[in-house]
Scaffold this active site. Structure first.
Site, PDB file in Angstrom:
ATOM      1  N   ASP A 271      -6.870   2.598   4.325  1.00 20.63           N
ATOM      2  CA  ASP A 271      -6.599   1.068   3.373  1.00 20.63           C
ATOM      3  C   ASP A 271      -7.066   1.176   1.953  1.00 20.63           C
ATOM      4  OD1 ASP A 271      -6.472  -0.904   4.077  1.00 20.63           O
ATOM      5  OD2 ASP A 271      -8.537  -2.611   4.369  1.00 20.63           O
ATOM      6  N   GLY A 307      -8.982  -3.988   0.705  1.00 21.10           N
ATOM      7  CA  GLY A 307      -8.912  -2.720   0.821  1.00 21.10           C
ATOM      8  C   GLY A 307      -9.892  -1.443   0.092  1.00 21.10           C
TER       9      GLY A 307
HETATM   10 ZN   LIG Z   1      -5.105  -3.155   5.024  1.00 17.25          ZN
END
Ligand SMILES: [Zn+2]
Length: 376
Positions: A271, A307
């Site tokens: 991420d 993130g």
């Molecule tokens: Zn994401």
């Protein structure tokens, strides 16, 4: 015929286990042969000195890296792939955050164009816009919408066959029908960014969803009277649970427990946003301002994680620190994500016929990728 390369004096590690004193013969595309004992001749010989060789790592979910965002078009996508390749990730799915549909169509087309020439880019992940406003995380709530059949058709068309996964809140109007439409188009559907409970998540998996977007983050947690979407995913065979193992997104003890709850079905994702492999400071994720301090990315002015700055080599090291056996940890970064995309017949194992983008790791202290880097 392409030049053959031989890796010898290596320990092969993949989801199937560990094989010391092995060799692997590859060409530019595929693994040709794997064995032990006397090694065959090859134009190029790489002495591993006993180091570990794994399949190239596969990231199902990332937003950028090295200071570059996927929203910055082909140059941004390529630069992010370069950064992650230096950390062992030879294949990644380009995640896109919520934006107006016209914008997403342009971004999906850019990913499609690049993925035709750069095998490091597996295609796109539409993380937005079909998410819950109350669980939007770092997605701009102004761009969150229901997955109507019209919008579903538009994004599938724009991606030209390269849309690999899409995240959907099962509580959105039309969600179950959208799951079926995406499945018919060969797109893996993830449950995520949702307030759905156990039963609603199970309904989504029954309709064809096969993934859980970053387990525990942007969804209800495990509560003893409301077990929620994480247990629904763990209870459903073949559902893969994404996990951000950076020590910030999920308590490491709970992360370790997830490997026990869903053995062989945890996929370690990054991420990662643009600040992965880049200095702290101000950034943007999609349209939202983000500040990064000590590697922690937050939506500016909030405590919402935006993130991560994780790379998959560090995810592997973190899994090892939790006591996850090396083949299981490697599997969570290779075969499990490949299976989530239906690509486990060619990616994710060190086996003849599988992709040649293997990764050699130096074993001194923490495993870290050594040359040769995975090649585009
Ligand atoms: Zn994401």
């Amino acid at each position: 015929m392409t030049a053959r390369r031989l890796f010898h004096r290596i320990t092969v590690v993949d989801a199937d286990g560990e094989r010391p004193d092995a060799w692997v013969l590859v060409d530019d595309e595929r693994i040709i042969e794997v064995g032990s004992g006397p090694a065959p001749a090859a134009a190029e010989r790489i002495d591993g000195g006993g180091d570990v060789l794994t399949p190239g790592l596969i990231d199902l979910h990332r937003h950028g890296g090295g200071g570059h965002r996927h929203e910055d078009g082909i140059d941004g996508l390529r630069a992010a792939a370069d950064l992650h390749a230096a950390h062992g990730t030879s294949r990644g799915v380009a995640s896109l955050v919520a934006a107006p549909v016209e914008t997403l169509e342009t971004q999906l087309a850019a990913v499609a164009a690049l993925s035709r020439t750069d095998r490091r880019v597996l295609g796109s992940h539409l993380e937005g816009p079909f998410l819950a406003v109350d669980r939007c995380g770092a997605h701009d709530p102004a761009h969150l919408i229901d997955p109507s059949p019209e919008v579903v058709a538009r994004v599938i068309t724009a991606a030209e066959g390269t849309l690999r996964q899409v995240t959907i809140d099962p509580r959105r109007s039309g969600a179950l029908r959208a799951i079926e439409l995406f499945r018919e188009a060969g797109v893996a559907v993830a449950v995520g960014h949702t307030d759905a409970g156990y039963a609603e998540a199970r309904d989504a998996f029954a309709a064809g969803a096969t993934l859980l977007t970053h387990a525990f983050n942007a969804m209800p947690g495990l509560h003893h009277r409301a077990p929620g979407p994480v247990l629904a995913a763990a209870d459903t065979d073949d559902v893969v649970l994404e996990l951000i193992l950076d020590g910030l997104h999920v308590d490491p003890r709970l992360a370790a427990a997830l490997f026990t709850l869903a053995p062989g079905r945890v996929a370690l994702i990054t991420d990662a946003m643009a600040a992965a492999g880049a200095p702290d400071g101000p950034y943007r994720l999609g349209g939202l301002p983000v500040r990064v301090e000590n590697g922690r990315a937050l939506v500016d002015g909030t405590d919402t994680l935006a993130g991560s700055t994780l790379t998959q080599d560090h995810a592997l090291a973190n899994a090892r620190a939790l006591g996850i056996p090396l083949p299981s940890a490697v599997g969570a970064l290779t075969l499990t994500p490949a299976r989530a995309l239906g690509l486990d017949d060619r990616l994710g194992l060190v086996r003849p016929g599988y992709a040649s983008d293997v990764c050699l790791w130096s074993a001194d202290g923490v495993l870290s990728p050594r040359s040769p880097e995975p090649r585009p």
